[in-house]
Design a protein around this motif. Sequence first.
Motif, PDB file in Angstrom:
ATOM      1  N   ILE A   1      10.593  15.345  -2.197  1.00 45.14           N
ATOM      2  CA  ILE A   1       9.390  15.535  -1.394  1.00 45.14           C
ATOM      3  C   ILE A   1       8.116  15.623  -2.230  1.00 45.14           C
ATOM      4  O   ILE A   1       7.060  15.958  -1.705  1.00 45.14           O
ATOM      5  N   GLU A   2       8.206  15.303  -3.505  1.00 48.50           N
ATOM      6  CA  GLU A   2       7.014  15.365  -4.350  1.00 48.50           C
ATOM      7  C   GLU A   2       5.905  14.477  -3.783  1.00 48.50           C
ATOM      8  O   GLU A   2       6.143  13.322  -3.432  1.00 48.50           O
ATOM      9  N   PRO A   3       4.680  14.996  -3.657  1.00 50.38           N
ATOM     10  CA  PRO A   3       3.582  14.173  -3.148  1.00 50.38           C
ATOM     11  C   PRO A   3       3.350  12.942  -4.021  1.00 50.38           C
ATOM     12  O   PRO A   3       3.566  12.966  -5.230  1.00 50.38           O
ATOM     13  N   ARG A   4       2.906  11.876  -3.392  1.00 53.25           N
ATOM     14  CA  ARG A   4       2.635  10.655  -4.143  1.00 53.25           C
ATOM     15  C   ARG A   4       1.334  10.794  -4.914  1.00 53.25           C
ATOM     16  O   ARG A   4       0.418  11.499  -4.505  1.00 53.25           O
ATOM     17  N   ARG A   5       1.279  10.094  -6.009  1.00 51.91           N
ATOM     18  CA  ARG A   5       0.043  10.069  -6.809  1.00 51.91           C
ATOM     19  C   ARG A   5      -0.672   8.782  -6.481  1.00 51.91           C
ATOM     20  O   ARG A   5      -0.256   7.701  -6.888  1.00 51.91           O
ATOM     21  N   ARG A   6      -1.745   8.908  -5.712  1.00 49.27           N
ATOM     22  CA  ARG A   6      -2.478   7.756  -5.204  1.00 49.27           C
ATOM     23  C   ARG A   6      -3.972   7.975  -5.383  1.00 49.27           C
ATOM     24  O   ARG A   6      -4.447   9.116  -5.442  1.00 49.27           O
TER      25      ARG A   6
ATOM     26  N   PRO B   1       0.256  14.400  -0.321  1.00 47.51           N
ATOM     27  CA  PRO B   1       1.426  14.524   0.562  1.00 47.51           C
ATOM     28  C   PRO B   1       1.213  13.665   1.805  1.00 47.51           C
ATOM     29  O   PRO B   1       0.073  13.357   2.176  1.00 47.51           O
ATOM     30  N   PRO B   2       2.288  13.255   2.472  1.00 50.75           N
ATOM     31  CA  PRO B   2       2.140  12.374   3.633  1.00 50.75           C
ATOM     32  C   PRO B   2       1.204  12.899   4.708  1.00 50.75           C
ATOM     33  O   PRO B   2       0.506  12.128   5.359  1.00 50.75           O
ATOM     34  N   ARG B   3       1.165  14.224   4.902  1.00 52.24           N
ATOM     35  CA  ARG B   3       0.295  14.768   5.949  1.00 52.24           C
ATOM     36  C   ARG B   3      -1.183  14.548   5.631  1.00 52.24           C
ATOM     37  O   ARG B   3      -2.042  14.641   6.505  1.00 52.24           O
ATOM     38  N   GLU B   4      -1.505  14.246   4.360  1.00 53.02           N
ATOM     39  CA  GLU B   4      -2.885  13.962   3.963  1.00 53.02           C
ATOM     40  C   GLU B   4      -3.063  12.477   3.670  1.00 53.02           C
ATOM     41  O   GLU B   4      -3.959  12.080   2.941  1.00 53.02           O
ATOM     42  N   GLY B   5      -2.209  11.658   4.280  1.00 54.39           N
ATOM     43  CA  GLY B   5      -2.220  10.226   3.995  1.00 54.39           C
ATOM     44  C   GLY B   5      -3.290   9.441   4.710  1.00 54.39           C
ATOM     45  O   GLY B   5      -3.353   8.222   4.580  1.00 54.39           O
TER      46      GLY B   5
ATOM     47  N   TRP C   1      -6.279   4.535   5.176  1.00 54.62           N
ATOM     48  CA  TRP C   1      -4.902   4.879   4.812  1.00 54.62           C
ATOM     49  C   TRP C   1      -4.844   5.114   3.311  1.00 54.62           C
ATOM     50  O   TRP C   1      -5.337   4.309   2.527  1.00 54.62           O
ATOM     51  N   LEU C   2      -4.224   6.204   2.881  1.00 53.17           N
ATOM     52  CA  LEU C   2      -4.269   6.590   1.477  1.00 53.17           C
ATOM     53  C   LEU C   2      -2.915   6.575   0.772  1.00 53.17           C
ATOM     54  O   LEU C   2      -2.858   6.844  -0.432  1.00 53.17           O
ATOM     55  N   LEU C   3      -1.843   6.266   1.478  1.00 54.24           N
ATOM     56  CA  LEU C   3      -0.522   6.387   0.869  1.00 54.24           C
ATOM     57  C   LEU C   3       0.012   5.106   0.257  1.00 54.24           C
ATOM     58  O   LEU C   3       1.018   5.127  -0.435  1.00 54.24           O
ATOM     59  N   GLY C   4      -0.617   3.969   0.533  1.00 58.03           N
ATOM     60  CA  GLY C   4      -0.059   2.710   0.093  1.00 58.03           C
ATOM     61  C   GLY C   4      -0.785   2.079  -1.073  1.00 58.03           C
ATOM     62  O   GLY C   4      -1.567   2.722  -1.776  1.00 58.03           O
ATOM     63  N   ASP C   5      -0.531   0.798  -1.235  1.00 63.54           N
ATOM     64  CA  ASP C   5      -1.148   0.059  -2.328  1.00 63.54           C
ATOM     65  C   ASP C   5      -2.624  -0.227  -2.059  1.00 63.54           C
ATOM     66  O   ASP C   5      -3.402  -0.406  -2.989  1.00 63.54           O
ATOM     67  N   GLU C   6      -2.979  -0.312  -0.789  1.00 61.67           N
ATOM     68  CA  GLU C   6      -4.366  -0.551  -0.404  1.00 61.67           C
ATOM     69  C   GLU C   6      -4.828   0.536   0.553  1.00 61.67           C
ATOM     70  O   GLU C   6      -4.029   1.095   1.304  1.00 61.67           O
ATOM     71  N   GLN C   7      -6.137   0.795   0.551  1.00 67.03           N
ATOM     72  CA  GLN C   7      -6.700   1.774   1.470  1.00 67.03           C
ATOM     73  C   GLN C   7      -7.172   1.030   2.726  1.00 67.03           C
ATOM     74  O   GLN C   7      -8.359   0.775   2.923  1.00 67.03           O
TER      75      GLN C   7
END
Length: 294
Positions: free
Chosen positions: A112-117, A138-142, A150-156
Motif C-alpha cells: 500500500i505504499e503511496p506512489r511517487r508521482r 496515495p490513491p485517495r489524493e490521486g 489526474w495525478l496517479l498515472g504517467d500523464e496528468q
Amino acid sequence: MSDPQREAHRVTTRLRVLPLSPPPVHGETIGSYLNHLADANHLSIGTLSSLIGPSRQHRRGDNRVGYWTPEALRRLTVLTGRGSSLLIHAMPPLGSIGGPLRHLRSAIEEVIEPRRRPACRLCMARRHIHGLVVRSTPPREGVCHWHHHWLLGDEQYDLTRLPEVLHANRRHQRIVRRGTYPATALAFVDARDHLLTWFPTETCGPSLQQQWNRRLDVLGQDPFGDPHRPSDARIELVTYPEAVVLTGLFASPHWRDHPQLPTEAARRLGIASHQPQHTGTMKVLHSSRGRICL
C-alpha cells in the motif's frame, strides 16, 4: 556532553541557513525536496548532500531514511531554517530516523505504499515552483480538484470531461475517513488490481466495457502506447469509479464477509439487472478478507 556529541555540535554550528529555503510541499519525497533546495541555491545535489551528512546522490523519487542519522536531520533544519517538526509533518518518513526498525518493512506496507508521482504542475506553478516536485501520492489524493487533473498515472490528464472520476475520488476520500487504516488501503488495492485484470477480458459485460471505452476516447490517443491495448495507467484511470465502488464494499464491516457480497457488487456495478448472464461467468474475485465470485 560526550566527545562525539561535542564534535557534532561544533559542526552543526558552523552551518548557515541557505540563501533560499523554499518550504517542502506536503507529501513531497525527501529526494525531491533536497533537489528542489539544491536547485534554488544553484548547488549540485552532491554538494548539498555533503552538507547534510550522507554522501549520496539523492534521486527525486528517493524517500528512504535507513541511511539517515538524527544528526543529518539536525543539519537539514539548520540549512533550511525550519524546525524538525515542520519538516517531518511535510515529509513523514523523516520522523522514523533513528528508529530501531527503520530498515524493516512489513508486507502490507510494501503493497500500500503511496506512489511517487509529480505533484500537480499547475498547483506548483501557482506557488512559483517550476521544477519537478515528486510527492508520495496515495490513491485517495490521486485527483487535483483545483485543476481537475489526474495525478496517479504517467500523464496528468484533464478530467473536466470525466466528472464521474472527480465524484469517485470524493467518495474515495469519504471511505478512507470513515474506515480504518490499512484496511481501506488494502481494499482499494484489491479492487484496482481486479479491474485491471477484468478490463482486457471483457468479463464485466458490455455496459461497463462501453463506459470504459468512452472514457478512453475522452483521454484521446496515446501516442506512445499500443493502439490495440491501453496501458495499465490508462486502464486504472478509466476503471477508477468502479474501483471505488468495490473499495466501499471490501472496506465495509457489513459487506466484506457477507454471503450476498457478489450480488451486491454486481448491483452496484450496474451489471445485475441488465446482464444477469454475466453474474455466474465473471472471474473469481478476492477481497482482502475473503473470496467471492460474481
